[in-house]
Motif scaffolding. Sequence first.
Motif, PDB file in Angstrom:
ATOM      1  N   GLN A   1       0.852  -1.188   0.000  1.00 20.75           N
ATOM      2  CA  GLN A   1       0.000   0.000   0.000  1.00 20.75           C
ATOM      3  C   GLN A   1       0.888   1.238   0.000  1.00 20.75           C
ATOM      4  O   GLN A   1       1.564   1.525   0.973  1.00 20.75           O
ATOM      5  N   THR A   2       0.874   1.956  -1.119  1.00 21.19           N
ATOM      6  CA  THR A   2       1.769   3.104  -1.253  1.00 21.19           C
ATOM      7  C   THR A   2       1.230   4.354  -0.567  1.00 21.19           C
ATOM      8  O   THR A   2       1.993   5.294  -0.325  1.00 21.19           O
ATOM      9  N   GLU A   3      -0.064   4.413  -0.253  1.00 20.07           N
ATOM     10  CA  GLU A   3      -0.615   5.570   0.465  1.00 20.07           C
ATOM     11  C   GLU A   3      -0.358   5.371   1.959  1.00 20.07           C
ATOM     12  O   GLU A   3      -1.260   5.116   2.753  1.00 20.07           O
ATOM     13  N   ALA A   4       0.920   5.519   2.317  1.00 20.18           N
ATOM     14  CA  ALA A   4       1.353   5.137   3.665  1.00 20.18           C
ATOM     15  C   ALA A   4       0.730   6.009   4.745  1.00 20.18           C
ATOM     16  O   ALA A   4       0.381   5.517   5.827  1.00 20.18           O
ATOM     17  N   ALA A   5       0.602   7.322   4.503  1.00 23.76           N
ATOM     18  CA  ALA A   5       0.061   8.203   5.542  1.00 23.76           C
ATOM     19  C   ALA A   5      -1.412   7.913   5.804  1.00 23.76           C
ATOM     20  O   ALA A   5      -1.862   7.902   6.955  1.00 23.76           O
ATOM     21  N   ALA A   6      -2.186   7.679   4.742  1.00 20.52           N
ATOM     22  CA  ALA A   6      -3.604   7.350   4.920  1.00 20.52           C
ATOM     23  C   ALA A   6      -3.758   5.999   5.606  1.00 20.52           C
ATOM     24  O   ALA A   6      -4.609   5.831   6.494  1.00 20.52           O
ATOM     25  N   LEU A   7      -2.925   5.013   5.214  1.00 16.37           N
ATOM     26  CA  LEU A   7      -2.979   3.710   5.884  1.00 16.37           C
ATOM     27  C   LEU A   7      -2.580   3.849   7.344  1.00 16.37           C
ATOM     28  O   LEU A   7      -3.219   3.276   8.240  1.00 16.37           O
TER      29      LEU A   7
END
Length: 496
Positions: free
Chosen positions: A430-436
């Motif tokens: 999952q490249t959307e690390a901040a949202a994850l």
Amino acid sequence: MDGLFLGIDCGTQGTKALVLDAGSGQVLGLGSAAHAPPQGRDGRREQDPADWLQALRTAVSAALREAGVDGQAIRALAVSGQQHGLVLLDAQGQVLRPAKLWCDTESAPENAELLDALGGAQGSLERLGLVIAPGYTLSKLLWTKRQHPELFARLAHILLPHDYLNYWLTGRVCTEPGDASGTGYYDVRRRAWAPDVLQHIEPGERLLAALPELVESGDCLGTLRAQATTTLGLSPQTWVATGGGDNMLGAIGTGNIAPGMITLSLGTSGTLAAHADQPHVSAQGEVATFCASSGGWLPLICTMNLTSACALVRDLLELDLDRFTELATQAPIGADGLLMLPFFDGERVPALPEASASLHGMTSANLTRANLCRAVLEGTCFSLRYGLDLLRASGLPGSEIRLVGGAAKSPLWRQVLADLLGLPVVCPQQTEAAALGAAIQAAWSLGRQLGQGDSLEALCERCVALDESTRTLPRPAQQAEYEVAYQRYREQLPAR
């Protein structure tokens, strides 16, 4: 902690939302919405917070739609926000003026004045545990007092972007240690406000009273207020966790919550962040010893010129991304002696705010399109190596790098970084690390609130999966070649 959780990342370019099934660790849906580009000239970079709210609504709706779930099923959410921005509210909770962002350098003269008042870099390190920089919130306050005295007189709340979104969601005026670390009026060692620093802006207690309440990372702030439930289509029983700054939540979203790992974000700028159990305050001012949003500390360095520098060369040579990468791959390590110092917008690491970009070692033989592409890519990576050396000198060597951001998708970038930094690199799935990371923090916080839930370690193990096909190891022969090229870079750095 089973159930569905929402992670929100409000960045400079846009807002992203992510729906996480914390029981299975699966991301069910993603949504995004662009912000209007930052406005201003001569170093000014500002955005209207109302734009963030509009993007928040659009991104959450899209994420729920892709996940195929009703918003009423979301148990808790958390917000990741771009750091350092200044949002001023009056006593009625209304925004007084556009938010000055992290990339705003208009208050550089005020920062220099405040740094001098603190006793220079050494005085700032001793008082705050870091050296204040023009991007931090502190100088923006002094700038506002001087440029907009009538508005400054009306301020009742001094917030960061993620604080403002939490206020809109819950009605609470509060913040947490991670994001507070980047204000310039927070003591990262003691994890407390530094009210004496505010006296350099305005004597008295008014500014201290305007600061948000400090709460612990991992707490829940409360449930959504009516306007938020209606606007976002969520349940009034949805809890809101503390959230934090984008670097802090990005660390959680890559599983970087214990010493040994390093998160490297490859975007317009580049950020290297390591976890520490103690405040490793470096004698080098380039290392920002921020607090983490998971407990502990998150020492990090941030370079200002990364993919933005490569984009300038791409535009100059009229290349698309694939052709740029192809040409850079054709050139040898060290670009046949062509060396670029890619400081197009000055540089934070190394600390050269007034520097400009330069090209060294040009000959009639090596000035080729391929070498130029290679030189700009290597030059930006040399700055990251410089920053990693500073972290190592602080006692944070790292054993693996978790790579996120647009450039992380490139096998060339991954191999250059592995060879130059001397560590294995791997990308999370999952490249959307901040949202994850925000969604994981929401699940962890709700479990703490209810007294029954998984540890943060267990949640990260379940929810942060690695893309092993991207794992890239350093190659000894190439490491030696890069060491020669990197020493040439060090030799050409302007004197400070």
